[in-house]
Enzyme design. Sequence first.
Site, short mmCIF file in Angstrom:
data_model
loop_
_atom_site.label_atom_id
_atom_site.label_comp_id
_atom_site.label_asym_id
_atom_site.label_seq_id
_atom_site.Cartn_x
_atom_site.Cartn_y
_atom_site.Cartn_z
N GLY A 95 -7.16 1.69 0.71
CA GLY A 95 -6.63 2.09 -0.63
C GLY A 95 -5.77 1.04 -1.52
O GLY A 95 -5.43 1.41 -2.59
N LYS B 50 5.21 9.92 -1.10
CA LYS B 50 4.94 11.53 -0.95
C LYS B 50 5.78 12.09 -0.16
O LYS B 50 5.36 12.27 1.09
CB LYS B 50 3.60 11.95 -0.58
CG LYS B 50 2.99 13.20 -0.83
CD LYS B 50 1.46 13.42 -1.16
CE LYS B 50 0.68 13.13 0.00
NZ LYS B 50 -0.77 13.30 -0.16
N ARG C 22 -12.08 5.49 -5.99
CA ARG C 22 -11.37 4.49 -5.67
C ARG C 22 -11.28 3.68 -7.21
O ARG C 22 -10.44 2.95 -7.67
CB ARG C 22 -11.79 3.40 -4.80
CG ARG C 22 -11.69 3.93 -3.39
CD ARG C 22 -11.77 2.84 -2.27
NE ARG C 22 -12.00 3.23 -1.03
CZ ARG C 22 -11.13 3.64 -0.19
NH1 ARG C 22 -9.78 3.64 -0.50
NH2 ARG C 22 -11.28 4.05 0.99
N ASP D 86 -0.84 1.80 -0.62
CA ASP D 86 -1.14 2.62 -1.62
C ASP D 86 -0.22 3.81 -1.68
O ASP D 86 0.50 4.12 -2.76
CB ASP D 86 -2.56 3.01 -1.49
CG ASP D 86 -2.96 3.67 -0.25
OD1 ASP D 86 -2.21 3.56 0.90
OD2 ASP D 86 -4.18 4.10 -0.06
N ASP E 22 2.77 9.14 3.23
CA ASP E 22 2.64 10.59 3.27
C ASP E 22 3.43 10.89 4.69
O ASP E 22 4.81 11.10 4.63
CB ASP E 22 1.17 10.83 3.43
CG ASP E 22 0.97 12.52 3.65
OD1 ASP E 22 1.93 13.09 3.28
OD2 ASP E 22 -0.21 13.07 3.90
N PHE F 27 -3.09 16.29 -2.84
CA PHE F 27 -3.93 15.05 -2.38
C PHE F 27 -4.13 14.56 -3.84
O PHE F 27 -5.04 15.18 -4.59
CB PHE F 27 -5.02 15.67 -1.62
CG PHE F 27 -5.82 14.66 -1.05
CD1 PHE F 27 -5.42 13.91 0.27
CD2 PHE F 27 -7.05 14.13 -1.56
CE1 PHE F 27 -6.00 12.74 0.73
CE2 PHE F 27 -7.74 13.09 -0.92
CZ PHE F 27 -7.13 12.45 0.08
N VAL F 28 -3.93 13.20 -3.77
CA VAL F 28 -4.23 12.25 -4.94
C VAL F 28 -5.28 11.47 -4.80
O VAL F 28 -5.43 10.88 -3.56
CB VAL F 28 -3.17 11.76 -5.66
CG1 VAL F 28 -2.10 13.08 -6.04
CG2 VAL F 28 -2.39 10.83 -4.68
P1 IMP Z 1 0.45 8.35 6.67
O1 IMP Z 1 0.30 7.85 7.71
O2 IMP Z 1 0.60 9.96 6.62
O3 IMP Z 1 1.90 8.20 5.77
O4 IMP Z 1 -0.70 8.36 5.61
C1 IMP Z 1 -0.92 6.87 4.91
C2 IMP Z 1 -2.41 6.89 4.49
O5 IMP Z 1 -3.09 8.08 4.39
C3 IMP Z 1 -2.51 6.06 3.37
O6 IMP Z 1 -2.51 4.60 3.30
C4 IMP Z 1 -3.76 6.59 2.70
O7 IMP Z 1 -4.98 5.94 2.99
C5 IMP Z 1 -3.98 8.18 3.28
N1 IMP Z 1 -3.28 9.16 2.17
C6 IMP Z 1 -2.41 9.88 2.44
N2 IMP Z 1 -2.12 10.70 1.59
C7 IMP Z 1 -3.07 10.65 0.55
C8 IMP Z 1 -3.55 11.18 -0.90
O8 IMP Z 1 -2.98 12.06 -1.27
N3 IMP Z 1 -4.71 10.60 -1.05
C9 IMP Z 1 -5.43 9.70 -0.69
N4 IMP Z 1 -5.18 9.16 0.62
C10 IMP Z 1 -4.00 9.70 1.15
#
Ligand code: IMP
Length: 183
Positions: A47, A134, A168, A103, A106, A155-156
Amino acid sequence: MGGYLNDAEHDILLGPEAIQARVRELGEAISRDYAGREVFLVCVLKGAWVFLADLARSLTVPAFVDFMAMSSYGNATQTSGLVQIIKDLEQSIEGRHVIIVEDIVDSGLTLRYLVDMLKTRRPASLKVCVLLDKPARRVSQVPLDYVGFEIPDAFVVGYGLDYAGRYRHVPYIFILKPEVHPT
Ligand code: IMP
């Protein structure tokens, strides 16, 4: 802003000009903070590659770039909590001034894992630069040193972010409507 998708599929959150301006500001801030030093940018695939490309070119300090791939969401839009290294760095970060370029944060689980793991490799310093924060669904707190934008819980996609490998290449960031990504 057309030409990429049907209008019904998207709701633009951040346009290309806003993204470019903010990425330039982040590049300036990093260049100020690291004056006289070389930074080691760790690009988290897949990403972050678009963000990395623009960010790296806005730096005025010397930069070394390496890539790492972590397990991702696959086709789902919610994290499983499982993190795995798919591709490791090719260079040692020992004694280097490392900045993780990600990127989006979350739940924070991916970044938490990455920060803890890279710290064991004894970099001179370790900071985090994320384009999108986020915070609504944060499970694991990780200090974020440079943040492009704080965004709502949606979700973006676009500007490197995908849904099932798509979008992408789109030069702006938009909210993917739930009917397009049933989860
Ligand atoms: P986390 O471990 O939940 O913080 O997620 C991180 C990874 O989830 C990011 O590097 C993205 O690859 C994916 N991700 C989280 N939210 C989104 C979104 O809104 N769109 C696309 N990918 C996301």
